[in-house]
Design a protein around this motif. Sequence first.
Motif, short mmCIF file in Angstrom:
data_model
loop_
_atom_site.label_atom_id
_atom_site.label_comp_id
_atom_site.label_asym_id
_atom_site.label_seq_id
_atom_site.Cartn_x
_atom_site.Cartn_y
_atom_site.Cartn_z
N ASN A 158 -7.07 4.28 -2.30
CA ASN A 158 -5.94 5.20 -2.18
C ASN A 158 -6.35 6.62 -2.54
N ALA A 159 -7.12 6.76 -3.62
CA ALA A 159 -7.61 8.09 -4.02
C ALA A 159 -8.56 8.65 -2.96
N ALA A 160 -9.39 7.79 -2.39
CA ALA A 160 -10.32 8.24 -1.34
C ALA A 160 -9.55 8.73 -0.12
N LEU A 161 -8.53 7.99 0.29
CA LEU A 161 -7.75 8.40 1.45
C LEU A 161 -7.03 9.72 1.20
N LYS A 162 -6.57 9.90 -0.02
CA LYS A 162 -5.93 11.19 -0.34
C LYS A 162 -6.92 12.33 -0.17
N ALA A 163 -8.12 12.16 -0.67
CA ALA A 163 -9.14 13.22 -0.57
C ALA A 163 -9.52 13.46 0.89
N GLY A 282 4.18 -3.49 2.95
CA GLY A 282 4.54 -2.08 2.97
C GLY A 282 3.56 -1.23 3.77
N LEU A 283 2.30 -1.61 3.73
CA LEU A 283 1.27 -0.84 4.43
C LEU A 283 1.23 -1.15 5.93
N GLY A 293 2.47 5.12 2.08
CA GLY A 293 1.35 6.04 2.06
C GLY A 293 0.86 6.21 0.63
N TYR A 294 0.26 7.36 0.34
CA TYR A 294 -0.34 7.57 -0.98
C TYR A 294 0.66 7.41 -2.11
#
Length: 538
Positions: A158-163, A282-283, A293-294
């Motif tokens: 999740n953190a990777a996708l945000k970045a 949910g995803l 999403g994030y």
Amino acid sequence: MEKTQILPRATEILPVMTAVMDAVDEESGKGQRDEATGPLFSENEPAAEYVTIGCSLKGGYRLTGVIAENTGESSIFIATNGQTERVAKVYHRYKKPKEEIIERIKSIRSPYVIPILEEGEIAGRFFEILPYYKNSDLLKATPLDAAFVAQVVVPQVNAALKAIHQAGIIHRDIKPNNLFFSDDRNSVIVGDFGISSILDDRQSVRLTTASRTLGYSAPETAQGFVSTESDYYSFGVSLLHLITGHDPFLGMTDQQILKVTLTDKLHIPSTVDNTIAQLIRGLTVKEREDRWGYDEVERWCEGQPVPVKENANRVKNIRPYVFNGEEIMELDKLALALAGKWDEAMKHFARGYISEHLLQIGQDLASTAADYEEETNREFGFFKLLYLLNPKAPLCWRGEFFTDLVRLGERVRECLPEINRDYADLLESGALLHFLRTKQLDPAVVDAFARLKERCRTDRNEAYYKMAFLLTGSNLMKWRGQLFDSVDALVGYLHANREGDIDAMAEELVGSKYFYAWLEHLGYGSILKQWRALPYGR
């Protein structure tokens, strides 16, 4: 002797193009071709070489082992620089990621996103130097422990996708074998940006024709759209694979996978932990606006309750439509079923069964279907009906499903230089153009296909070949068992084979509409016009 001087001037376009270029040079001091730069012929283009173990790369790296000989876009090697092992991703000669994507990836500062350490070229092939993760990817360790998934995989991806998304990139290929263990196995890293897209600040959705991994791709990608939410759908499917240890689509045909993606719920076994099952649901919501999403994943990681919004307002039939022994309640599923059994469905369409059935849902819907039945080209009318029933359906034609335009382009290219009648009819009938318009693709793309459809009236073959290059964007021409990506390469081949029947080869090229379409695709349209104006032009 100039390479082109071996060819008969009165029967071969290549030396004539050289003559035209010389005239342009004399007039302007610079030879140009349409939307391209540099000379028409280059005597110094490096020859293609075979990249293998032992080759040296920029930065003092040396290839010492093979990880994967062919991933579709590249070969993957182990490279060493002193005592340090890295991964060298050597792209195939005709493949290279966009420079802007490379720069954006390099700008990301996240421990959960694979960094590009070095880049360069070897033997005309682009390469990247990446970290080597000795514990490999998550796929090889499935099934993963539920606690590890919840506490490590989910928050870190999740953190990777945000970045990644903050850098303006849509990954587009999140799946278990693109997620890697760190060397201590305490972290997960997202890698492989081979088919990524750029999303500008003003965009929330991007049109794309690039290929993708079937099953892991979100429903909207079948319409040619990708978004940040598309990556989260892929993340949800990946989690199901990681937690169960089984490919959710194992044994399914492409058509069956598309049906699951577009209309059916993803099956989550009862053995999956309830909280993780809720996350996966949910995803993998079909409507991207309702998909997690994030923020939702972050709240899930914190133990907060997060509702799953699923569209319960799909249009359903009052009574089922019976087709191919199946009772079908929903119109979107009916469209896919009809498309998969094209010939049988055409009989239902011609006899008015479908429009009659639609009367119970609404007169306007039934009236439109009846209008389609009156189309001069009955098959085109049936095609339009499919997208009336299911506007989100992928491209379907004569029982064949294309997950995206690139897949269609690949199928067309496989047949070249032969013309596939079905694909030619798809263009000439107007069905492909109708599909592009319903998907609201780039007006410039739609206009280009509209011109090709019109061209079918006077030269169906020429239109077909131009379609092949437009669909793929590839510079490759297949001729006499060889692939050519430039006029330089073709002239080099002719020069190397000059002891054979050069006149016959020249005549074969000049008589080929495929050859002319290739030259025009490469940007030589204006030169072709000048050549055709010459006394020996054709």
